[in-house]
Design a protein around this motif. Structure first.
Motif, PDB file in Angstrom:
ATOM      1  N   GLU A   1       5.432 -64.207  40.293  1.00 44.81           N
ATOM      2  CA  GLU A   1       5.677 -64.099  41.803  1.00 44.81           C
ATOM      3  C   GLU A   1       6.958 -63.755  42.468  1.00 44.81           C
ATOM      4  O   GLU A   1       7.356 -63.488  43.391  1.00 44.81           O
ATOM      5  CB  GLU A   1       5.294 -65.748  42.163  1.00 44.81           C
ATOM      6  N   ASP A   2       8.021 -64.135  41.538  1.00 42.25           N
ATOM      7  CA  ASP A   2       9.348 -63.661  41.669  1.00 42.25           C
ATOM      8  C   ASP A   2       9.497 -62.087  41.471  1.00 42.25           C
ATOM      9  O   ASP A   2       9.422 -61.721  40.309  1.00 42.25           O
ATOM     10  CB  ASP A   2      10.419 -64.535  40.624  1.00 42.25           C
ATOM     11  N   LEU A   3       9.832 -61.453  42.349  1.00 43.41           N
ATOM     12  CA  LEU A   3       9.713 -59.932  42.353  1.00 43.41           C
ATOM     13  C   LEU A   3      10.896 -59.426  41.595  1.00 43.41           C
ATOM     14  O   LEU A   3      10.857 -58.525  40.847  1.00 43.41           O
ATOM     15  CB  LEU A   3       9.586 -59.145  43.605  1.00 43.41           C
ATOM     16  N   GLU A   4      12.054 -60.199  41.772  1.00 38.20           N
ATOM     17  CA  GLU A   4      13.254 -59.600  41.005  1.00 38.20           C
ATOM     18  C   GLU A   4      13.166 -60.074  39.561  1.00 38.20           C
ATOM     19  O   GLU A   4      13.429 -59.145  38.497  1.00 38.20           O
ATOM     20  CB  GLU A   4      14.661 -60.376  41.513  1.00 38.20           C
ATOM     21  N   MET A   5      12.283 -61.072  39.124  1.00 38.00           N
ATOM     22  CA  MET A   5      12.285 -61.356  37.822  1.00 38.00           C
ATOM     23  C   MET A   5      11.154 -60.370  37.147  1.00 38.00           C
ATOM     24  O   MET A   5      11.233 -60.044  36.059  1.00 38.00           O
ATOM     25  CB  MET A   5      11.620 -62.748  37.371  1.00 38.00           C
TER      26      MET A   5
ATOM     27  N   ARG B   1      10.856 -57.264  37.871  1.00 38.39           N
ATOM     28  CA  ARG B   1      11.680 -56.085  37.780  1.00 38.39           C
ATOM     29  C   ARG B   1      12.680 -56.208  36.596  1.00 38.39           C
ATOM     30  O   ARG B   1      12.549 -55.304  35.951  1.00 38.39           O
ATOM     31  CB  ARG B   1      12.598 -55.583  38.965  1.00 38.39           C
ATOM     32  N   ASP B   2      13.090 -57.350  36.554  1.00 36.84           N
ATOM     33  CA  ASP B   2      13.834 -57.502  35.199  1.00 36.84           C
ATOM     34  C   ASP B   2      12.970 -57.425  33.763  1.00 36.84           C
ATOM     35  O   ASP B   2      13.473 -56.718  32.887  1.00 36.84           O
ATOM     36  CB  ASP B   2      14.407 -59.106  35.224  1.00 36.84           C
ATOM     37  N   VAL B   3      11.739 -58.106  33.914  1.00 33.81           N
ATOM     38  CA  VAL B   3      11.097 -57.917  32.651  1.00 33.81           C
ATOM     39  C   VAL B   3      10.531 -56.470  32.541  1.00 33.81           C
ATOM     40  O   VAL B   3      10.400 -55.991  31.346  1.00 33.81           O
ATOM     41  CB  VAL B   3       9.818 -58.973  33.082  1.00 33.81           C
ATOM     42  N   VAL B   4      10.207 -56.041  33.389  1.00 29.54           N
ATOM     43  CA  VAL B   4       9.682 -54.445  33.415  1.00 29.54           C
ATOM     44  C   VAL B   4      10.893 -53.534  32.755  1.00 29.54           C
ATOM     45  O   VAL B   4      10.829 -52.864  31.847  1.00 29.54           O
ATOM     46  CB  VAL B   4       9.140 -53.631  34.802  1.00 29.54           C
ATOM     47  N   CYS B   5      12.088 -53.807  33.210  1.00 28.80           N
ATOM     48  CA  CYS B   5      13.146 -52.901  32.770  1.00 28.80           C
ATOM     49  C   CYS B   5      13.575 -53.474  31.290  1.00 28.80           C
ATOM     50  O   CYS B   5      13.937 -52.556  30.309  1.00 28.80           O
ATOM     51  CB  CYS B   5      14.522 -53.271  33.515  1.00 28.80           C
ATOM     52  N   LEU B   6      13.278 -54.749  31.001  1.00 27.61           N
ATOM     53  CA  LEU B   6      13.502 -55.125  29.819  1.00 27.61           C
ATOM     54  C   LEU B   6      12.590 -54.632  28.701  1.00 27.61           C
ATOM     55  O   LEU B   6      12.836 -54.104  27.504  1.00 27.61           O
ATOM     56  CB  LEU B   6      13.368 -56.736  29.263  1.00 27.61           C
ATOM     57  N   VAL B   7      11.254 -54.342  29.032  1.00 27.68           N
ATOM     58  CA  VAL B   7       9.928 -53.983  28.314  1.00 27.68           C
ATOM     59  C   VAL B   7      10.451 -52.283  28.011  1.00 27.68           C
ATOM     60  O   VAL B   7      10.199 -51.886  27.052  1.00 27.68           O
ATOM     61  CB  VAL B   7       8.814 -54.076  28.875  1.00 27.68           C
TER      62      VAL B   7
ATOM     63  N   GLN C   1      21.660 -52.132  32.663  1.00 23.22           N
ATOM     64  CA  GLN C   1      22.472 -52.338  33.956  1.00 23.22           C
ATOM     65  C   GLN C   1      21.468 -52.838  34.948  1.00 23.22           C
ATOM     66  O   GLN C   1      21.930 -53.488  36.138  1.00 23.22           O
ATOM     67  CB  GLN C   1      23.274 -51.074  34.315  1.00 23.22           C
ATOM     68  N   GLU C   2      20.268 -52.390  34.744  1.00 21.99           N
ATOM     69  CA  GLU C   2      19.270 -52.555  36.059  1.00 21.99           C
ATOM     70  C   GLU C   2      18.735 -54.135  35.975  1.00 21.99           C
ATOM     71  O   GLU C   2      18.136 -54.774  36.778  1.00 21.99           O
ATOM     72  CB  GLU C   2      18.445 -51.838  35.977  1.00 21.99           C
ATOM     73  N   ILE C   3      19.011 -54.702  34.851  1.00 21.04           N
ATOM     74  CA  ILE C   3      18.420 -56.194  34.705  1.00 21.04           C
ATOM     75  C   ILE C   3      19.536 -57.098  35.091  1.00 21.04           C
ATOM     76  O   ILE C   3      20.655 -57.132  34.689  1.00 21.04           O
ATOM     77  CB  ILE C   3      18.314 -56.442  33.007  1.00 21.04           C
ATOM     78  N   ARG C   4      19.120 -57.880  36.197  1.00 17.54           N
ATOM     79  CA  ARG C   4      19.836 -58.904  37.023  1.00 17.54           C
ATOM     80  C   ARG C   4      20.009 -60.122  36.066  1.00 17.54           C
ATOM     81  O   ARG C   4      21.289 -60.657  35.792  1.00 17.54           O
ATOM     82  CB  ARG C   4      19.221 -59.285  38.082  1.00 17.54           C
ATOM     83  N   ASN C   5      19.248 -60.447  35.332  1.00 15.97           N
ATOM     84  CA  ASN C   5      19.601 -61.746  34.336  1.00 15.97           C
ATOM     85  C   ASN C   5      18.900 -61.581  33.056  1.00 15.97           C
ATOM     86  O   ASN C   5      17.700 -61.937  32.947  1.00 15.97           O
ATOM     87  CB  ASN C   5      19.013 -62.925  34.978  1.00 15.97           C
ATOM     88  N   PRO C   6      19.630 -60.843  32.206  1.00 16.61           N
ATOM     89  CA  PRO C   6      18.922 -60.434  30.857  1.00 16.61           C
ATOM     90  C   PRO C   6      18.394 -61.887  29.983  1.00 16.61           C
ATOM     91  O   PRO C   6      17.270 -61.760  29.415  1.00 16.61           O
ATOM     92  CB  PRO C   6      19.791 -59.725  30.165  1.00 16.61           C
ATOM     93  N   ILE C   7      19.133 -62.778  30.094  1.00 16.48           N
ATOM     94  CA  ILE C   7      18.982 -64.147  29.353  1.00 16.48           C
ATOM     95  C   ILE C   7      17.613 -64.634  29.804  1.00 16.48           C
ATOM     96  O   ILE C   7      16.784 -64.992  29.052  1.00 16.48           O
ATOM     97  CB  ILE C   7      20.097 -65.163  29.454  1.00 16.48           C
ATOM     98  N   HIS C   8      17.519 -64.832  30.998  1.00 17.39           N
ATOM     99  CA  HIS C   8      15.936 -65.315  31.512  1.00 17.39           C
ATOM    100  C   HIS C   8      15.008 -64.606  31.428  1.00 17.39           C
ATOM    101  O   HIS C   8      14.071 -64.961  31.047  1.00 17.39           O
ATOM    102  CB  HIS C   8      16.504 -65.412  33.089  1.00 17.39           C
ATOM    103  N   ALA C   9      15.225 -63.242  31.376  1.00 20.85           N
ATOM    104  CA  ALA C   9      14.034 -62.140  31.096  1.00 20.85           C
ATOM    105  C   ALA C   9      13.667 -62.362  29.763  1.00 20.85           C
ATOM    106  O   ALA C   9      12.605 -62.332  29.487  1.00 20.85           O
ATOM    107  CB  ALA C   9      14.514 -60.841  31.388  1.00 20.85           C
ATOM    108  N   ILE C  10      14.723 -62.290  28.710  1.00 22.57           N
ATOM    109  CA  ILE C  10      14.451 -62.409  27.268  1.00 22.57           C
ATOM    110  C   ILE C  10      13.659 -63.721  27.207  1.00 22.57           C
ATOM    111  O   ILE C  10      12.756 -63.806  26.241  1.00 22.57           O
ATOM    112  CB  ILE C  10      15.492 -62.234  26.605  1.00 22.57           C
ATOM    113  N   GLY C  11      13.946 -64.793  27.499  1.00 26.50           N
ATOM    114  CA  GLY C  11      13.506 -66.272  27.373  1.00 26.50           C
ATOM    115  C   GLY C  11      12.221 -66.180  28.023  1.00 26.50           C
ATOM    116  O   GLY C  11      11.342 -66.813  27.024  1.00 26.50           O
ATOM    117  N   LEU C  12      11.871 -65.629  29.028  1.00 27.82           N
ATOM    118  CA  LEU C  12      10.451 -65.482  29.511  1.00 27.82           C
ATOM    119  C   LEU C  12       9.587 -64.670  28.555  1.00 27.82           C
ATOM    120  O   LEU C  12       8.477 -65.154  28.403  1.00 27.82           O
ATOM    121  CB  LEU C  12      10.516 -64.941  31.052  1.00 27.82           C
ATOM    122  N   LEU C  13       9.949 -63.793  28.136  1.00 24.07           N
ATOM    123  CA  LEU C  13       9.238 -62.791  27.091  1.00 24.07           C
ATOM    124  C   LEU C  13       8.988 -63.538  26.065  1.00 24.07           C
ATOM    125  O   LEU C  13       7.925 -63.737  25.519  1.00 24.07           O
ATOM    126  CB  LEU C  13       9.843 -61.526  26.844  1.00 24.07           C
ATOM    127  N   ILE C  14       9.934 -64.399  25.373  1.00 23.54           N
ATOM    128  CA  ILE C  14       9.711 -64.953  24.427  1.00 23.54           C
ATOM    129  C   ILE C  14       8.639 -66.203  24.347  1.00 23.54           C
ATOM    130  O   ILE C  14       7.729 -66.410  23.454  1.00 23.54           O
ATOM    131  CB  ILE C  14      11.005 -65.617  23.647  1.00 23.54           C
TER     132      ILE C  14
END
Length: 1193
Positions: free
Chosen positions: A530-534, A536-542, A598-611
């Motif tokens: 639901e959080d669009l920024e998150m 986008r972070d997950v898509v960039c991380l993937v 560089q496009e990932i706003r919060n990499p730690i949060h994105a990695i945590g969500l993926l894990i």
């Protein structure tokens, strides 16, 4: 992540490729000219019963045609079907592609076959009729094809030869078949003269003849125009309206026949009225050129889908050079029996070659072959997908084309794939293959001699050629021929010549990782979070992970796999792989990854969500809620119970674990890259644990080395039953699913309140997703559930269980004690008892903290409840005792005593256990020490009694006598006395043991008493020569004992005559009427001194002399009084012994002289014979004492 965001599907191939061979049916229709079998290409199809959406009825049939042969296979997800495959050949009549149609009536399953020259009808029993009982309790049932040999395929009423007029259209392979409401079989075929003709076979149980109807007019009005209008205006059927695809929709008393014709028009016929109800020009719905309009539409396809709520849908694939288009319509009924098409959607496809497609009321599924002959499967929701973007299905790649043969390997050893020919065993097949290749090799070698290198090269060449043929064969069997869609459950399957595959939904994590780059870039961010920024972070991380994964070579991937297998830190392996990537980065992949980061706003949060999305850890409450319901409904008890279902579910688990293992690997590498770039992110321990957990599940899902051994039945473990018959190869995860997990999952999905699957209708995508999602936590090592290792132990999979625990030890800190216990059980089986004991001791520290160990120590009925730790020790001791390991029992019991310092009952039990096993091992001193330390007097006395008996039986009397018996002296004496008075005197030597016992302790009076009692009993009970000999020795020993003590103490108490009978434990004496006799309360005590013992000894010696002279006197002399003995001696002529006895006991000599006088009188009157006999008794006396001569005076 949003639950409804799953889009992609995954292809799960079914093992056991080739149809098992049975004695197939061969039918040669009379009166036809055979056609070549390769006239048409192979095809496949499927059929599902109408009740397949209900619980307990998920059975389906599939068929494959090849030339004039059709193979029918019945599959079930609920039960294993026996005799479920058959091969039918109609010789000389190739089947039309798609020419197999299955129809379902109340009591039969009807198979309608269409060949190039004939039509056929097969009647099979319906499963509802075959299984009359509503409750199917067996895991295996007979298939509907079991008795197919009894079907009257040659009955003329069940087949018909297609007439030459009008004849079958040569340029069309379309066909349709259905059953009327009256049971008639109808076959719709393209006519050689244009249009359609329908053959009708009468019902099988009613007489009648075959009839034929031609459908040629376009409308009712044109019937009146026939005869005076030109053909082009009238609309008569010509070659242009030959159908290329036929479909039928059955009504109550009619059937709508839809024909997609070569002139690009769709015609709808009513069979009942024989009217064309609708004609639609499909070129109006697609961009066309003049060339397309003039060309014949031979590549068009038509499919129907009916919904009770939405009506009838039609999907048309319009084939054009280098492009294709799907058009979806809904049939609309207007007044006056008129129909029209409501255009819903037009979907454009790529340039792949369409093989097959299927339609539902919302989706189109399509199967293509691309330019590289690779299989492509896609689907699309034509109502919601406005952009027209197709969703991918990730298919199984074909096997590699090359085989690597090392120098230390025989090239004749090749891989046994999943395809198997059932006519021959592997040994027979190996012999035939080896013989064929060797013959080919010998035929090609012209020189008589060749070097070893040349011989090796030729061997590799020929066996590689054979292997390439095997791969081609496997590729042909693995290539999909058709799509099968179950309209009742939304299940989609890929049908191949040798097997079938199931399509299952992907989770969003797998969906993002497996998507191609162009699809990933167009992914809707709102569908992820639901959080669009998150999002986008997950898509960039993937995307970063995808770049890493695509750059990793097989050697780099092997580094990570070996690190996990060898229990090395995955972070070190990730660091090494990163260094290799940087060193070999020729395409600037690292720069691309850096720019994406560089496009990932919060990499730690994105990695945590993926894990977190990849972690299957659950809480203990959820685990306890998955206990299977004991009152499972019978239909639920069979749901997904077959080997097919187990393979599909476990195949889905294996795919998930494989993808997420790769994702975690790439994530660890990315974290190492972030550290190298100076980004403030540390390696997340969750990634490492998730990586190792997924790797473990992946290895277990792929492990297929099952050891089917007899189950070790222990009351301490969960009861597990091994299937009597396992069809096809299984992995240990499949075994776990069938044995344990399925019941837990079904119970949780259907029997728990407020569950989403509480309804009785089954939806395949939802159900398989829920089952896999609930199955993975049961396999996840970090969860409290310990069912998987329990299943492995219960099914004797010791090697796999050891490997499983070995991989968990460095990182998984859940169920550590349970793992130690299981490892100890494995060591016991492997014969490493001391290692097992160490594991059991380590597990003891976790008792009371882990659910499995808590279940293990549950007290049995009647068992005394103690502390959890002691309960655990008792269970393990029982296990070790059952396996016959006394040394380990002693060690563990000694350790357990330290835990029971305040529990004297447990101490007594453990001391008793130690005593027993020391005694069994022959450790007499240790057994005595354990006996003396027992705090329970009752148990101590029992152990003492056992010690005496066992040492006596072993003849280890010296140990028994020399033990000090502190505070146990009287008990030992009592035990030996009771045994001495209870057993046979001539067999056991308890009296002699007791004599030695007293002599060793210098208690000579008691020693004499024992031997005197022994002698008295011998005289009473053993009246034989040997008994009298022993009696004399006993009296001598008693006299000797009394002479060793001072004269004033040299006396004993004469044992009571009833001691032998009134011993402890003896049966009470009863009178003639059964009443117990009263025992005398007072008993006179008689003191025997040394002189008394000497007289008794003399009496015993004289008795022995008497018996030695006359053996027959033993029965009387054994317990005779002195007076009786004198009489016996006089009668035997032993006057000297009689005088000695009389003088000793002060008896009168009158009987002696009277006896002697009588014998002398008899000698005077007896003659010479009596005088000769008298010398025998005279020789037994001392003559000097009896005969007086002059010399003696």
């Amino acid at each position: 992540m949003q639950a409804g965001a799953s889009r992609c599907r995954r292809w799960i191939p079914l093992k056991g490729g080739i149809v098992p061979s049975r004695a197939g049916l061969v039918f040669v229709p009379p009166g036809i000219a055979p056609l070549p079998a390769g006239r048409y290409s192979g095809s496949a199809g499927g059929f599902c019963y109408q009740e397949s959406a209900q619980l307990g009825a998920a059975t389906r049939n599939r068929w494959v045609t090849s030339g004039d042969t059709v193979e029918l296979v019945e599959e079930s997800l609920d039960v294993n079907l026996l005799n479920n495959a058959v091969r039918l050949r109609i010789q000389g009549c190739p089947l039309l592609p798609g020419g197999v149609h299955l129809c379902e009536v109340q009591s039969h399953l009807v198979v309608l076959l269409v060949t190039a020259q004939t039509v056929h009808r097969l009647l099979l029993p319906h499963p509802a009729r075959l299984y009359r009982s509503e409750l199917i309790t067996e895991s295996q049932v007979q298939s509907v094809f079991t008795d197919i040999s009894k079907i009257h395929i040659r009955d003329p009423s069940n087949y018909y030869v297609i007439p030459s007029v009008p004849g079958l259209a040569p340029n069309s392979v379309a066909s349709a078949a259905w059953l009327s409401s009256d049971g008639e079989a109808l076959f719709a075929l393209p006519s050689a003269s244009g249009g359609i003709f329908v053959l009708k076979l009468p019902p099988p149980d009613a007489p009648g003849s075959v009839s034929m109807v031609e459908l040629k007019q376009s409308s009712v009005v044109q019937r009146f125009l026939t005869g005076w209008m030109p053909t082009a205006i009238r609309g008569d059927g010509g070659p242009s309206d030959v159908p290329v695809s036929l479909s039928v929709h059955c009504l109550d008393h009619d059937a709508f026949l839809f024909a997609l014709c070569q002139d690009h028009k769709l015609r709808m016929w009513s069979y009942k009225d024989q009217m064309c109800l609708m004609v639609a020009d499909l070129l109006e719905f697609m961009p066309v050129s003049r060339d397309l309009r003039l060309a014949a539409g031979t590549g068009h396809r038509l499919r129907l889908a009916f919904s009770q709520s939405l009506g009838l849908y039609l999907a048309v694939y319009m084939h054009a050079p280098k492009r294709g288009q799907f058009c979806v319509f809904q049939l609309v009924s207007t007044e006056s029996n008129r129909y029209s098409l409501d255009h819903i959607s037009s979907l454009f496809s790529s340039q792949e070659t369409l093989v097959d497609f299927a339609l539902t009321s919302a989706e189109i599924w399509a199967l293509w072959h691309n330019e590289e002959s690779q299989t492509v499967v896609k689907y699309i929701n034509f109502e919601q997908n406005v952009a027209g973007q197709w969703n991918q299905v990730f298919v199984q790649p074909l096997p590699e084309e090359e085989v690597t043969v090392r120098q230390d390997q025989d090239p004749r050893i090749f891989s046994q794939g999943s395809e198997r020919h059932m006519d021959l065993t592997w040994d027979e097949l190996r012999k035939e293959v080896t013989s064929a290749v060797e013959n080919e090799f010998q035929g090609s070698v012209t020189e008589y001699e060749c070097s070893p290198e040349e011989f090796w090269q030729l061997q590799v060449e020929f066996w590689s050629k054979f292997y390439a043929c095997c791969l081609q064969y496997q590729e042909a069997l693995s290539r999909p021929l058709a799509l099968h869609l179950n309209p009742y459950t939304s299940m989609v399957c890929l049908l191949k010549k040798g097997s079938m595959s199931f399509l299952v939904p992907c989770s969003l994590v797998d969906h993002l990782y497996l998507l191609s780059n162009e699809h990933l870039l167009t992914e809707d961010d709102a569908a992820i979070f639901e959080d669009l920024e998150m999002s986008r972070d997950v898509v960039c991380l993937v995307q970063c992970l995808r770049l890493i994964g695509e750059s990793i070579s097989m050697e780099m991937a092997f580094i990570m796999e070996m690190a996990c297998s060898r229990l090395q830190p995955p972070e070190k392996a990730a660091e090494q792989i990163l260094e290799d990537l940087i060193a070999n980065d020729t395409e600037n992949v690292m720069e691309d990854i850096h720019s994406k980061l560089q496009e990932i706003r919060n990499p730690i949060h994105a990695i945590g969500l993926l894990i977190r999305e990849m972690d299957y850890e659950t809480d203990a409450d959820m685990e306890r809620g998955e206990t299977p319901h004991r009152a499972l409904h019978m239909s639920l008890s069979q749901l997904f119970g077959s080997s097919t279902a187990a393979h599909v579910v476990c195949g889905g688990v294996a795919k998930i674990c494989t993808v997420r293992f790769l994702l975690c690997r790439d994530l660890l590498i990315l974290q190492q890259l972030l550290l190298r770039l100076g980004d403030p992110v540390s390696t997340a321990p969750g990634a490492t644990a998730t990586l190792l957990g997924l790797g473990n599940c992946w290895c277990r899902a792929e492990e297929s080395n099952l050891q089917h051994l007899s189950v070790l039945e222990l009351a301490d473990t969960t009861a597990l039953t091994l299937h009597k018959l396992v069809s096809g190869p299984q992995t240990i995860v499949e075994l776990f699913f069938q044995e344990v997990a399925r019941k837990h999952i079904i119970s949780r999905l259907f029997l728990q309140p407020n569950t989403s699957l509480a309804e009785t209708s089954l939806n395949w995508p939802h159900l398989i997703t829920s089952i896999v999602a609930d199955f993975l936590p049961l396999l996840w090592p970090s969860n409290p559930s310990f069912l998987f290792p329990e299943c492995l132990m219960g099914n004797c999979q010791y090697t796999q269980l050891q490997e499983y625990i070995r991989l968990l030890q460095p990182w998984c800190h859940v169920n550590m004690g349970s793992c130690c216990f299981m490892m100890g059980r494995c060591y016991l089986v492997m014969g490493e008892g001391h290692k097992a004991l160490d594991c059991f001791c380590q597990a003891a520290s976790e008792v009371g903290r882990e659910e499995f160990l808590d279940r293990l120590i549950q007290p049995e009925e009647g068992e005394v409840v103690s502390t959890p730790r002691l309960q655990y020790y008792n269970k393990v001791l029982r296990l070790l005792e059952m396996l016959g390991l006394p040394e380990l029992v002693i060690q563990l019991a000694t350790l357990a005593i330290m835990e029971s310092a305040d529990d004297w009952r447990s101490q007594a039990t453990l001391r008793t256990c130690i005593f027993k096993h020391h005694l069994d091992l022959g450790h007499n001193s240790e057994a005595y020490v354990a006996l003396t330390q027992n705090p329970d007097p009752g148990r101590q006395l029992d152990c003492l009694r056992q010690l005496v008996v066992v040492l006596c039986e072993r003849s280890q009397l010296q140990d028994l006598v020399e033990f000090p018996y502190v505070n146990l002296h009287n008990e030992v004496v009592g035990i030996i006395e009771s045994h001495a008075r209870a057993v046979d005197l001539m067999t056991h030597n308890y009296y002699e043991l007791l004599y030695a016992f007293h002599v060793y302790r210098h208690n000579y009076r008691k020693a004499g008493t024992v031997m005197f009692e022994y002698g008295m009993r011998l005289g009473r009970e053993v009246r034989t020569l040997r008994g009298l000999q022993k009696q004399g020795n006993c009296f001598l020993a008693a006299i000797n004992c009394l002479r060793l003590i001072r004269p004033e103490y040299a006396w004993i108490v004469q044992p009571a005559s009833g001691a032998v009978y009134e011993r402890p434990g003896a049966s009470p004496k009863r009178s003639h009427d059964g009443e117990c006799m009263a025992v005398p309360t007072t008993r006179q005590v008689e003191i025997l001194e040394l002189e008394d013992l000497e007289r008794e000894c003399l009496l015993a010696r004289i008795r022995l002399t008497l018996v030695e002279h006359d053996v027959s006197a033993a029965a009387v002399a054994g317990n005779s009084t002195p007076e009786e003995t004198v009489s016996l001696l006089v009668r035997a002529g032993l006057f000297d012994s009689a005088i000695t006895l009389c003088q000793t006991f002060k008896l009168p000599l009158t009987p002696i002289f009277e006896g002697l006088t009588f014998k002398c009188i008899k000698l005077q009157l007896g003659g010479e014979a009596a005088q000769a006999k008298a010398w025998d008794w005279l020789a037994a006396n001392q003559l000097s004492a009896l005969v007086t001569t002059k010399e003696s005076r």
